[in-house]
Scaffold this motif. Structure first.
Motif, mmCIF file in Angstrom:
data_model
loop_
_atom_site.group_PDB
_atom_site.id
_atom_site.type_symbol
_atom_site.label_atom_id
_atom_site.label_comp_id
_atom_site.label_asym_id
_atom_site.label_seq_id
_atom_site.Cartn_x
_atom_site.Cartn_y
_atom_site.Cartn_z
ATOM 1 N N VAL A 66 0.922 -1.062 0.115
ATOM 2 C CA VAL A 66 0.107 0.038 -0.172
ATOM 3 C C VAL A 66 0.831 1.252 -0.148
ATOM 4 O O VAL A 66 0.606 2.150 -0.634
ATOM 5 N N THR A 67 1.948 1.187 0.846
ATOM 6 C CA THR A 67 2.870 2.224 1.114
ATOM 7 C C THR A 67 3.619 2.725 -0.284
ATOM 8 O O THR A 67 3.822 3.827 -0.647
ATOM 9 N N SER A 68 3.667 1.680 -1.047
ATOM 10 C CA SER A 68 4.741 1.884 -2.217
ATOM 11 C C SER A 68 3.769 2.060 -3.560
ATOM 12 O O SER A 68 4.212 2.411 -4.633
ATOM 13 N N GLY A 69 2.317 1.889 -3.253
ATOM 14 C CA GLY A 69 1.523 2.291 -4.430
ATOM 15 C C GLY A 69 1.117 1.211 -5.207
ATOM 16 O O GLY A 69 0.406 1.355 -5.981
ATOM 17 N N ASP A 70 1.676 -0.240 -4.812
ATOM 18 C CA ASP A 70 1.167 -1.500 -5.698
ATOM 19 C C ASP A 70 -0.255 -1.809 -5.315
ATOM 20 O O ASP A 70 -0.682 -2.533 -6.123
ATOM 21 N N ILE A 71 -0.745 -1.422 -4.082
ATOM 22 C CA ILE A 71 -2.116 -1.875 -3.911
ATOM 23 C C ILE A 71 -2.721 -0.509 -3.504
ATOM 24 O O ILE A 71 -2.330 0.611 -2.923
ATOM 25 N N LEU A 72 -3.788 -0.216 -4.249
ATOM 26 C CA LEU A 72 -4.739 0.892 -4.002
ATOM 27 C C LEU A 72 -5.780 0.551 -3.067
ATOM 28 O O LEU A 72 -6.515 -0.744 -3.466
ATOM 29 N N LEU A 73 -6.359 1.223 -2.157
ATOM 30 C CA LEU A 73 -7.465 0.928 -1.218
ATOM 31 C C LEU A 73 -8.664 1.903 -1.699
ATOM 32 O O LEU A 73 -8.431 2.894 -1.878
ATOM 33 N N ARG A 74 -9.680 1.085 -1.578
ATOM 34 C CA ARG A 74 -11.062 1.708 -2.303
ATOM 35 C C ARG A 74 -12.136 1.891 -1.262
ATOM 36 O O ARG A 74 -12.335 0.825 -0.499
ATOM 37 N N VAL A 75 -12.824 3.004 -1.028
ATOM 38 C CA VAL A 75 -13.913 3.076 -0.065
ATOM 39 C C VAL A 75 -15.209 3.244 -0.873
ATOM 40 O O VAL A 75 -15.132 4.321 -1.743
ATOM 41 N N ALA A 76 -16.121 2.418 -0.744
ATOM 42 C CA ALA A 76 -17.579 2.574 -1.467
ATOM 43 C C ALA A 76 -18.261 3.560 -0.744
ATOM 44 O O ALA A 76 -19.435 3.879 -1.357
ATOM 45 N N GLY A 77 -18.189 3.707 0.597
ATOM 46 C CA GLY A 77 -19.338 4.414 1.272
ATOM 47 C C GLY A 77 -18.612 4.314 2.917
ATOM 48 O O GLY A 77 -18.186 3.412 3.474
ATOM 49 N N VAL A 78 -18.910 5.213 3.580
ATOM 50 C CA VAL A 78 -18.847 5.510 5.033
ATOM 51 C C VAL A 78 -20.024 5.893 5.858
ATOM 52 O O VAL A 78 -20.913 6.722 5.475
ATOM 53 N N GLY B 216 -22.643 -4.690 -7.124
ATOM 54 C CA GLY B 216 -21.738 -3.890 -7.539
ATOM 55 C C GLY B 216 -20.776 -2.940 -6.748
ATOM 56 O O GLY B 216 -20.676 -1.785 -7.402
ATOM 57 N N VAL B 217 -20.557 -3.361 -5.589
ATOM 58 C CA VAL B 217 -19.684 -2.404 -4.660
ATOM 59 C C VAL B 217 -18.087 -2.775 -5.034
ATOM 60 O O VAL B 217 -17.669 -4.027 -4.851
ATOM 61 N N ARG B 218 -17.283 -1.913 -5.556
ATOM 62 C CA ARG B 218 -15.947 -2.196 -5.790
ATOM 63 C C ARG B 218 -14.979 -1.841 -4.691
ATOM 64 O O ARG B 218 -14.059 -2.507 -4.644
ATOM 65 N N GLY B 219 -15.531 -0.953 -3.762
ATOM 66 C CA GLY B 219 -14.301 -0.696 -2.505
ATOM 67 C C GLY B 219 -15.270 -1.416 -1.183
ATOM 68 O O GLY B 219 -16.276 -1.834 -1.172
ATOM 69 N N GLY B 220 -14.672 -0.755 -0.216
ATOM 70 C CA GLY B 220 -15.192 -1.351 1.173
ATOM 71 C C GLY B 220 -16.303 -0.673 1.771
ATOM 72 O O GLY B 220 -16.297 0.635 1.396
ATOM 73 N N VAL B 221 -17.354 -1.282 2.196
ATOM 74 C CA VAL B 221 -18.360 -0.663 2.808
ATOM 75 C C VAL B 221 -17.864 -0.386 4.384
ATOM 76 O O VAL B 221 -17.874 -1.186 5.142
ATOM 77 N N VAL B 222 -17.612 0.826 4.679
ATOM 78 C CA VAL B 222 -16.959 1.217 5.924
ATOM 79 C C VAL B 222 -17.834 1.521 7.049
ATOM 80 O O VAL B 222 -18.812 2.604 6.824
ATOM 81 N N ILE B 223 -17.732 1.317 8.258
ATOM 82 C CA ILE B 223 -18.630 1.854 9.361
ATOM 83 C C ILE B 223 -17.875 2.433 10.475
ATOM 84 O O ILE B 223 -16.473 1.716 10.756
#
Length: 300
Positions: free
Chosen positions: A262-274, A291-298
């Motif tokens: 993640v730090t190197s940019g090889d993995i991108l973190l995605r958020v679908a909603g908070v 159809g959720v591409r990123g994490g559904v965050v609570i």
């Protein structure tokens, strides 16, 4: 402390915010003040009562596997973490009495790792379960560099980690997804295959995140590998194909390797909603829509 809880199985409406005791860390454990966690499809299945395994503590139950937060209390035997450390971690639900959808959660210190520096907690929380699932699926296959792997459900929460991890380890990945996801799949360094097309080709392995099932074995070369994302649907081996059932295991060391990517940019973190605790039902409904591409965050 406040926690998302349910006292009976059912639809999202059974979720509510409850007052529960603050957990205390036992031997080898730390307590984390939760900043963010994630809702997963299996949370919906467990909440509805359709999951085949019993809850570890019965009802009422507080769900939540992922955590991003700050160490709040430490068992004296733990040396690698101190109060104030910012961490991420994964807690397997069958070993958790109070899940991470709470203001505090207790985890084994071996399940935690320092969070990626400079990354918001809402993004960091999407890494543990999904990242470990992706990494452990590839670990099961143990493919040499240059191998080909087909990933179904490639635009989903886990697929979005498998594709860049495959690229980082020298594999040639093909992502099976909807036509609207072509640009996204290709942006992760994978070839694209539409799920509306006839499935053809020969691959060294398949990671079946979309749970298509045994028909995919026809696309695997003799002696290749297949990972079933749903353990009960693991097919019987044929033609020497190795078949595996993916069961995500907590591993702070492996999670630390993912943090570096993640730090190197090889993995991108995605958020679908908070969503705040009070809107936990809306978070479950959003995930159920698909159809959720990123994490559904609570968040608390």
């Amino acid at each position: 402390m406040r926690a998302v809880s349910y006292a009976q199985f059912g639809g999202p409406e059974v979720l509510h915010v409850a007052d529960v005791p603050v957990p205390e860390p036992g031997p080898g454990h730390v307590r984390v003040r939760v900043t963010a966690s994630v809702v997963h499809p299996v949370d919906l299945m467990i909440r509805s009562g359709r999951f085949p395994a019993p809850l570890p503590t019965g009802l009422p139950y507080t769900p939540g596997w992922d955590v991003a937060g700050t160490v709040d209390a430490v068992d004296p035997a733990v040396e690698q973490f101190t109060i104030g450390d910012v961490v991420v971690g994964f807690s397997p639900w069958l070993q958790t009495t109070v899940g991470a959808h709470a203001e505090y959660v207790v985890l084994d210190a071996a399940w935690l790792t320092p969070a990626p520096a400079g990354v918001p907690a809402t993004e960091a929380a999407t890494l543990p379960t999904n990242g470990l699932a992706a990494a452990q699926a590839l670990d099961l296959l143990a493919l040499p560099a240059g191998s080909t792997v087909l990933v179904t459900g490639a635009a989903g929460q886990v697929g979005g980690f498998v594709l860049p991890l495959a690229r980082a380890t020298g594999l040639h990945a093909t992502g099976l997804a909807g036509t609207d996801d072509r640009a996204f799949v290709e942006s992760l360094g994978a070839a694209f295959l539409s799920r509306s097309d006839d499935l053809t080709g020969v691959f060294d392995a398949v990671i079946d995140l979309a749970v298509i099932g045994p028909s995919l074995l026809d696309l695997i070369r003799d002696g290749g590998g297949y990972v079933a994302a749903s353990p009960p649907l693991r097919p019987e081996p044929v033609r020497g194909i190795r078949t595996f059932a993916l069961e995500v295991l907590p591993d702070g060391s492996r999670l630390g390797e993912l943090v570096k990517l993640v730090t190197s940019g090889d993995i991108l973190l995605r958020v679908a909603g908070v969503y705040p605790f009070a809107d936990a039902a809306a978070a479950h409904e959003r995930l159920a829509q698909g159809g959720v591409r990123g994490g559904v965050v609570i968040v608390p």
